[in-house]
Design a protein around this motif. Structure first.
Motif, short mmCIF file in Angstrom:
data_model
loop_
_atom_site.label_atom_id
_atom_site.label_comp_id
_atom_site.label_asym_id
_atom_site.label_seq_id
_atom_site.Cartn_x
_atom_site.Cartn_y
_atom_site.Cartn_z
N TRP A 285 5.95 9.34 -7.49
CA TRP A 285 5.60 8.28 -6.54
C TRP A 285 6.77 7.32 -6.36
O TRP A 285 7.44 6.95 -7.33
N GLU A 286 6.98 6.88 -5.14
CA GLU A 286 8.01 5.88 -4.82
C GLU A 286 7.32 4.61 -4.36
O GLU A 286 6.80 4.56 -3.24
N PRO A 287 7.28 3.56 -5.18
CA PRO A 287 6.63 2.32 -4.75
C PRO A 287 7.49 1.57 -3.72
O PRO A 287 8.73 1.54 -3.85
N VAL A 288 6.85 1.00 -2.74
CA VAL A 288 7.52 0.23 -1.69
C VAL A 288 6.87 -1.14 -1.64
O VAL A 288 5.63 -1.25 -1.68
N ILE B 52 4.89 6.03 -1.67
CA ILE B 52 5.37 7.20 -0.97
C ILE B 52 5.38 8.40 -1.93
O ILE B 52 5.82 8.28 -3.08
N ASP B 53 4.89 9.53 -1.46
CA ASP B 53 5.02 10.78 -2.20
C ASP B 53 6.48 11.21 -2.14
O ASP B 53 7.01 11.48 -1.05
N MET B 54 7.16 11.29 -3.29
CA MET B 54 8.59 11.57 -3.30
C MET B 54 8.91 12.97 -2.80
O MET B 54 10.02 13.24 -2.33
N GLY C 295 7.45 12.64 1.31
CA GLY C 295 7.82 11.46 2.08
C GLY C 295 6.66 10.79 2.77
O GLY C 295 6.84 9.85 3.55
N ASN C 296 5.43 11.23 2.49
CA ASN C 296 4.25 10.68 3.13
C ASN C 296 3.70 9.49 2.36
O ASN C 296 3.85 9.39 1.13
N ASN C 297 3.04 8.61 3.08
CA ASN C 297 2.36 7.46 2.48
C ASN C 297 1.11 7.96 1.76
O ASN C 297 0.20 8.52 2.38
N LEU C 298 1.04 7.74 0.45
CA LEU C 298 -0.10 8.23 -0.33
C LEU C 298 -1.40 7.54 0.01
O LEU C 298 -2.48 8.02 -0.36
N ASP D 140 -0.62 1.11 11.40
CA ASP D 140 -0.76 2.55 11.61
C ASP D 140 -0.92 3.23 10.26
O ASP D 140 -0.52 2.67 9.22
N PRO D 141 -1.49 4.45 10.23
CA PRO D 141 -1.65 5.15 8.95
C PRO D 141 -0.34 5.28 8.17
O PRO D 141 -0.34 5.17 6.94
#
Length: 452
Positions: A134-137, A268-270, A273-276, A343-344
């Motif tokens: 996971w990539e936290p933003v 973000i799923d590393m 690249g999608n928003n989890l 947006d999603p």
């Protein structure tokens, strides 16, 4: 030296173009978020790989006293090894000569990270996310007040004098005219930020007299914490140029709203690249609900980090633009946990409990830690708040002592943040709290002296 300068971040290179670098400020954040370090001639900085500071900088309270946090070997002030992170090199554009600032990371003599250094605490939490893929933003919002110069602590803080010659005495949320009142200060904030390579997403007038908000673009948690750390100094320096103070106190003026550091989170799923937080069809995912569930479950214990001073708890006042509980809702600013319209792809969760007085590294780390625990333990949130959350009962600590008690007992949270950090932090904050309890306030003298 030319090769070294060419390796600097673009904004730092642009700042020094055609000029001779005079000095480098080697800095690190202490627990309150104050920049500690040394200023060295540029020629010396080029010759050194690291420098030393005693570990006691992390045992110091906000008043300059010391907490008994040194551990079994006692207060021997062992040197730490501080190594520069050159990606953080940035201008100090308010100085009289050509100066760069560089944030350093702290290690012991064996090369292990110092566990109670705030930047290391945040890196630890981010690494836990990375271990799960996971990539936290994050995206912080910074609220603060511009106030009249105040050199007497016995005097109440007053709004600053505006460009029109009138004090900023009225609440004019989102007013462009109100923003114009502080135009010269804001111009310097923009100029300093540009010189330092920071992108401001917007500046607005907030709900308090003389209160402003700066939004930053979303990004990597450590990078954004670095920017908030830098911004606090930048804004203070801009204010001083115009005979006023910038304050990041959570509640500097009675009867005015407090100042928050709202934190927007997405994951973000590393791999993809999608928003989890959003599914293939754009709906809200289990991860989204688990993150909110983690905030609701663990924020009460994390409040001691998000609200680090006695003054911090004066901000949590019903109907004063700050949350009083842990309810969550969509597009609802009365809740402690808000889901903004998006947006999603940009779905995110906003933690509205952090005060602007918290250390940005520690505040972001604690908020991420709560969400991480929710995702790991698959916690479900309570039912969504659909009305005014101020109609509900408070369910967060109301005083510093209560928050510290919860922090001391929070084994899961302490495991994520690091037990050694939590030990040191708790001791320092207890020391500050006990010192405050020794102070007799004007309210007590006014109402108790002759009446009880």
């Amino acid at each position: 030296m030319t090769d070294w300068l060419n390796s600097l971040p673009e904004a730092a290179r642009a700042y020094l173009e055609g000029r001779r670098l005079d000095e480098v400020e080697c800095i690190i954040s202490d627990l309150p978020g104050i920049a500690r370090g040394k200023a060295v001639p540029a020629s010396k900085f080029l010759r050194q790989d690291n420098f030393h500071l005693p570990d006691s900088i992390f045992y110091q309270t906000i008043t300059g006293d010391w907490g008994e946090a040194a551990g079994e070997e006692g207060f021997i002030e062992r040197d730490m090894i501080l190594k520069p992170d050159m990606s953080t090199a940035t201008a100090a554009p308010w100085t009289g000569d050509w100066t760069l600032q560089v944030i350093h990371d702290a290690y012991d003599r064996d090369g292990a990270v110092i566990p109670f250094s705030p930047r290391n605490v945040l890196k630890r939490v981010v690494d836990l996310y990375h271990a799960q893929g996971w990539e936290p933003v994050v995206a912080p919002e910074m609220e603060f007040y511009l106030v009249a110069r105040n050199v007497d602590p016995a005097q109440e803080i007053q709004p600053m004098m505006g460009r029109s010659g009138r004090p900023a005495a009225a609440r004019q949320a989102y007013s462009m005219t109100a923003v114009d009142e502080f135009g010269p200060v804001i111009d310097d904030i923009y100029d300093f930020a540009e010189a330092q390579g920071f992108e401001i997403d917007g500046i607005t007038q907030e709900g308090g007299a003389g209160q402003l908000e700066i939004n930053l673009r979303h990004g990597d948690p450590v990078k954004l914490a670095d920017e908030v750390f830098y911004f606090k100094r930048l804004i203070r320096e801009a204010a001083l140029r115009h005979d006023c103070f910038a304050t990041f106190m959570a509640k500097p003026i009675a009867d005015e709203p407090g100042s928050a550091m709202h934190l927007h989170h997405s994951i973000i799923d590393m791999e993809t690249g999608n928003n989890l937080f959003s599914g293939p069809q754009g709906g809200e995912t289990d991860a989204f609900y688990h993150f909110i569930g983690g905030l609701q479950e663990h924020l009460p214990a994390a409040i001691a980090v998000l609200a680090p001073y006695v003054n911090s708890y004066r901000r949590y006042v019903r109907d004063h633009a700050a949350p009083i509980n842990l309810s969550w809702g969509r597009d609802n600013r009365t809740t402690g946990i808000r889901v903004p319209i998006s947006d999603p792809e940009a779905r995110r969760v906003e933690n509205r409990l952090a005060g602007m007085d918290c250390n940005p590294y520690l505040g972001i780390a604690a908020s991420l830690a709560c969400g991480y625990l929710g995702m790991m333990h698959e916690l479900r949130p309570e039912k969504q708040q659909r009305g005014d959350a101020y109609d509900g009962e408070p369910d967060i600590p109301q005083v510093m002592g209560q928050a510290l008690d919860l922090f001391d007992e929070a084994s899961d949270l302490r495991n994520v943040l690091g037990e050694e950090f939590c030990r040191v932090y708790g001791i320092i904050k207890r020391s500050e709290y006990e010192e405050f309890l020794q102070v007799i306030s004007p309210w007590e003298r006014e109402h108790l002296l002759m009446n009880v």
